[in-house]
Design a protein around this motif. Structure first.
Motif, mmCIF file in Angstrom:
data_model
loop_
_atom_site.group_PDB
_atom_site.id
_atom_site.type_symbol
_atom_site.label_atom_id
_atom_site.label_comp_id
_atom_site.label_asym_id
_atom_site.label_seq_id
_atom_site.Cartn_x
_atom_site.Cartn_y
_atom_site.Cartn_z
ATOM 1 N N VAL A 116 0.849 -1.190 0.000
ATOM 2 C CA VAL A 116 0.000 0.000 0.000
ATOM 3 C C VAL A 116 0.884 1.240 0.000
ATOM 4 O O VAL A 116 2.018 1.226 0.485
ATOM 5 C CB VAL A 116 -0.941 0.032 1.225
ATOM 6 C CG1 VAL A 116 -1.946 -1.096 1.169
ATOM 7 C CG2 VAL A 116 -0.148 -0.035 2.528
ATOM 8 N N ARG A 117 0.335 2.289 -0.548
ATOM 9 C CA ARG A 117 1.004 3.584 -0.533
ATOM 10 C C ARG A 117 0.019 4.619 -0.009
ATOM 11 O O ARG A 117 -1.156 4.598 -0.370
ATOM 12 C CB ARG A 117 1.491 3.986 -1.932
ATOM 13 C CG ARG A 117 2.207 5.345 -1.979
ATOM 14 C CD ARG A 117 2.749 5.628 -3.378
ATOM 15 N NE ARG A 117 1.689 5.620 -4.371
ATOM 16 C CZ ARG A 117 0.906 6.670 -4.641
ATOM 17 N NH1 ARG A 117 1.056 7.802 -3.968
ATOM 18 N NH2 ARG A 117 -0.019 6.589 -5.576
ATOM 19 N N GLY A 118 0.505 5.482 0.865
ATOM 20 C CA GLY A 118 -0.381 6.491 1.426
ATOM 21 C C GLY A 118 0.361 7.432 2.344
ATOM 22 O O GLY A 118 1.565 7.642 2.196
ATOM 23 N N VAL A 119 -0.374 7.994 3.292
ATOM 24 C CA VAL A 119 0.188 9.012 4.178
ATOM 25 C C VAL A 119 -0.142 8.649 5.623
ATOM 26 O O VAL A 119 -1.272 8.278 5.939
ATOM 27 C CB VAL A 119 -0.401 10.404 3.847
ATOM 28 C CG1 VAL A 119 0.137 11.456 4.813
ATOM 29 C CG2 VAL A 119 -0.086 10.789 2.403
ATOM 30 N N ASN A 120 0.870 8.713 6.477
ATOM 31 C CA ASN A 120 0.654 8.654 7.917
ATOM 32 C C ASN A 120 1.512 9.752 8.546
ATOM 33 O O ASN A 120 1.962 10.666 7.854
ATOM 34 C CB ASN A 120 0.950 7.259 8.487
ATOM 35 C CG ASN A 120 2.381 6.814 8.262
ATOM 36 O OD1 ASN A 120 3.258 7.612 7.930
ATOM 37 N ND2 ASN A 120 2.623 5.539 8.444
ATOM 38 N N GLU A 121 1.738 9.686 9.855
ATOM 39 C CA GLU A 121 2.457 10.780 10.500
ATOM 40 C C GLU A 121 3.923 10.837 10.094
ATOM 41 O O GLU A 121 4.617 11.806 10.387
ATOM 42 C CB GLU A 121 2.342 10.669 12.014
ATOM 43 C CG GLU A 121 2.849 9.373 12.584
ATOM 44 C CD GLU A 121 2.503 9.247 14.050
ATOM 45 O OE1 GLU A 121 3.270 8.588 14.766
ATOM 46 O OE2 GLU A 121 1.490 9.811 14.485
ATOM 47 N N ASP A 122 4.439 9.791 9.414
ATOM 48 C CA ASP A 122 5.778 9.859 8.836
ATOM 49 C C ASP A 122 5.793 10.648 7.535
ATOM 50 O O ASP A 122 6.853 10.924 6.993
ATOM 51 C CB ASP A 122 6.301 8.446 8.542
ATOM 52 C CG ASP A 122 6.587 7.674 9.809
ATOM 53 O OD1 ASP A 122 7.008 8.300 10.793
ATOM 54 O OD2 ASP A 122 6.387 6.453 9.809
ATOM 55 N N GLY A 123 4.600 10.957 7.014
ATOM 56 C CA GLY A 123 4.496 11.588 5.715
ATOM 57 C C GLY A 123 4.193 10.542 4.658
ATOM 58 O O GLY A 123 3.737 9.429 4.956
ATOM 59 N N PRO A 124 4.430 10.836 3.373
ATOM 60 C CA PRO A 124 4.187 9.854 2.311
ATOM 61 C C PRO A 124 5.075 8.630 2.506
ATOM 62 O O PRO A 124 6.263 8.757 2.821
ATOM 63 C CB PRO A 124 4.552 10.616 1.024
ATOM 64 C CG PRO A 124 4.518 12.062 1.406
ATOM 65 C CD PRO A 124 4.911 12.128 2.845
ATOM 66 N N ASN A 125 4.512 7.445 2.322
ATOM 67 C CA ASN A 125 5.304 6.229 2.468
ATOM 68 C C ASN A 125 4.659 5.082 1.716
ATOM 69 O O ASN A 125 3.488 5.130 1.344
ATOM 70 C CB ASN A 125 5.508 5.876 3.946
ATOM 71 C CG ASN A 125 4.217 5.536 4.650
ATOM 72 O OD1 ASN A 125 3.843 4.362 4.747
ATOM 73 N ND2 ASN A 125 3.496 6.548 5.146
ATOM 74 N N ARG A 126 5.474 4.059 1.512
ATOM 75 C CA ARG A 126 5.019 2.856 0.818
ATOM 76 C C ARG A 126 5.388 1.656 1.687
ATOM 77 O O ARG A 126 6.511 1.575 2.204
ATOM 78 C CB ARG A 126 5.674 2.766 -0.556
ATOM 79 C CG ARG A 126 5.281 1.572 -1.394
ATOM 80 C CD ARG A 126 5.729 1.736 -2.839
ATOM 81 N NE ARG A 126 7.123 2.143 -2.934
ATOM 82 C CZ ARG A 126 7.528 3.243 -3.596
ATOM 83 N NH1 ARG A 126 6.646 4.031 -4.198
ATOM 84 N NH2 ARG A 126 8.811 3.548 -3.649
#
Length: 451
Positions: free
Chosen positions: A221-231
């Motif tokens: 999955v690819r998306g956004v969490n509190e780390d910022g954009p990530n895969r």
């Protein structure tokens, strides 16, 4: 730790992964089976979680034109706790109380080594999740932000497991997509922009002479969490005890790539996480009805206060969770609130340099005049705490250009030294935040002699 990749005690992106060794054998039949776990109030589990991770992080360059500094990251952790499911009247809310038995965290980023733990006095915690909000607190005392950080990135089984399992009976080879709630709990994604996870029922096998269903988990999955954009790419295995109707083991091996604004990889972490769960027949003494009687197990403004304790600065205080401790420089520590414009400044001073409340009030009046602001209301200094630690307070309502604010001030005096407190609250936030400032000032303590 969690079953997800999330910021936590391991810093940027703690990856979760599992490994498991079992004495297995073939089960006689491979028919459709029901793989469902219910989380009823009173159900209690022993949970053990292990994490190992390695990676590389690209730190932003300190000078223009220089390449980013690449730091190696290693970390390991172990959490063991008993968890009892609690009843809650709130719709779509899940709640449990935990007693942490073992807490071990170590990480190394570049040359820096760090450890983290939870104080024994607050190892009994309540975890409540309503929607996307998850708030751990201890009914036995205030937590530090570091202690919350250790807990908040852990997978909350009542939120993750039901949506990870199929909604009906399944046969070997059948696959399904986890629920959005389970995906969010496993990946910590605020928003999944691309990709998906899949769970497949591989078949029934024997583990220690008990029938268990083996599940395979995979996807990216690819998306956004509190780390910022990530895969995130995940591959793992789960075992479900068909006789006890409990997910007893979950293992994920994964890679977490941190992305910059253009989608380029700026860091990568590989990890291995192992979680085992056992349904307990008896309640542990510290999670029994008698032990929990009289404790407030629902979050409140009092039991969710955070503890700030800085032995180097020599100051300790409590503050609500809407506030964030910011810069700590020299003798000063600042706090900011999510509502813009609200802030608190605490300055630690030796007794000889600490101003009286009257002198501090005169200094404040001179500052307001210098700023060409208008003071519209004034409450003169008043003692609100007596010896041996005195606290004097005063307040000013003022207008700075178009901004109307409440200025709250305090002078704390102890034998070891003291501190001045200055808080700025926008007029629109006074009704909500004035009590926060009051709580902080009344809890403030100097913990060492200030030289």
């Amino acid at each position: 730790m969690a079953l997800r990749f999330a910021t936590g005690p391991f810093g940027s992106a703690a990856l979760l992964v599992f490994g498991f060794g079992l004495a297995c054998g073939r089960a006689p039949a491979q028919e459709a089976v029901q793989i469902t776990e219910s989380f009823k109030p009173g159900h209690t589990y022993k949970v053990e979680v292990r994490v190992n991770l390695t990676g590389r992080l690209a730190m932003p360059a300190t000078e223009k034109g220089k390449p980013p500094e690449v730091l190696t990251l290693t970390g390991e952790s172990r959490l063991t706790y008993d968890e009892r499911i609690l009843a809650t009247d709130e719709v779509n809310a899940l709640q449990a109380v935990r007693a942490y038995r073992e807490v071990e965290f170590q990480r190394t980023i570049g040359p820096n080594k760090q450890d983290a733990t939870i104080r024994p006095s607050v190892r009994r915690m309540v975890v409540k999740k309503a929607g996307s909000r998850k708030a751990p607190f201890s009914p036995d005392g205030p937590l530090t932000w570091g202690e919350i950080d250790l807990v908040r990135t852990d997978v909350f089984s009542p939120a993750a497991i039901p949506g990870l399992l199929p909604s009906g009976a399944v046969k070997p080879g059948q696959a399904w997509k986890p629920s959005d709630a389970a995906m969010a709990e496993l990946t910590d994604m605020e928003k999944v922009e691309d990709g998906a996870l899949s769970v497949e029922f591989v078949g029934v096998t024997l583990v220690n002479n008990r029938k268990v269903a083996r599940l395979k988990i995979s996807g990216a999955v690819r998306g956004v969490n509190e780390d910022g954009p990530n895969r995130q790419k995940l591959d793992g295995t789960a075992y479900f005890d068909l006789e006890a109707s409990v997910l007893i083991y979950l293992s994920l091996k994964g890679t977490h790539e941190l992305l910059d604004g253009s989608g380029q990889t700026v860091g990568s972490i590989d990890g291995r996480f192992t979680m085992t769960r056992t349904l307990l027949a008896q309640l542990p003494p510290d999670l029994s009805d008698a032990s929990l009687a009289g404790l407030k197990l629902e979050p409140s403004p009092e039991n969710t206060l955070l503890l700030y304790d800085n032995p180097d600065l020599g100051v300790r205080f409590l503050y609500p969770r809407g506030w964030r401790v910011g810069a700590v420089q020299g003798k000063q520590v600042t706090l900011d609130h999510a509502r813009g414009g609200a802030g608190i400044l605490i300055t630690v001073e030796p007794g000889a340099k600490l101003p009286t409340a009257d002198a501090y009030a005169k200094e404040t009046a001179a500052f307001i005049q210098k700023q060409k602001a208008e003071a519209t209301a004034y409450d003169p200094p008043k003692r609100v705490r007596a010896e041996p630690a005195t606290l004097d307070r005063f307040r000013v309502d003022a207008t700075f250009g178009k901004d109307k604010v409440r200025l709250e001030y305090g002078v704390l005096t102890q034998r070891e030294g003291g501190a001045t407190i200055a808080a700025r609250l926008p007029e629109a936030a006074v009704a909500d935040l004035a009590e926060d400032v009051d709580r902080l000032m009344r809890s403030l303590v100097i913990t060492r002699r200030i030289e």
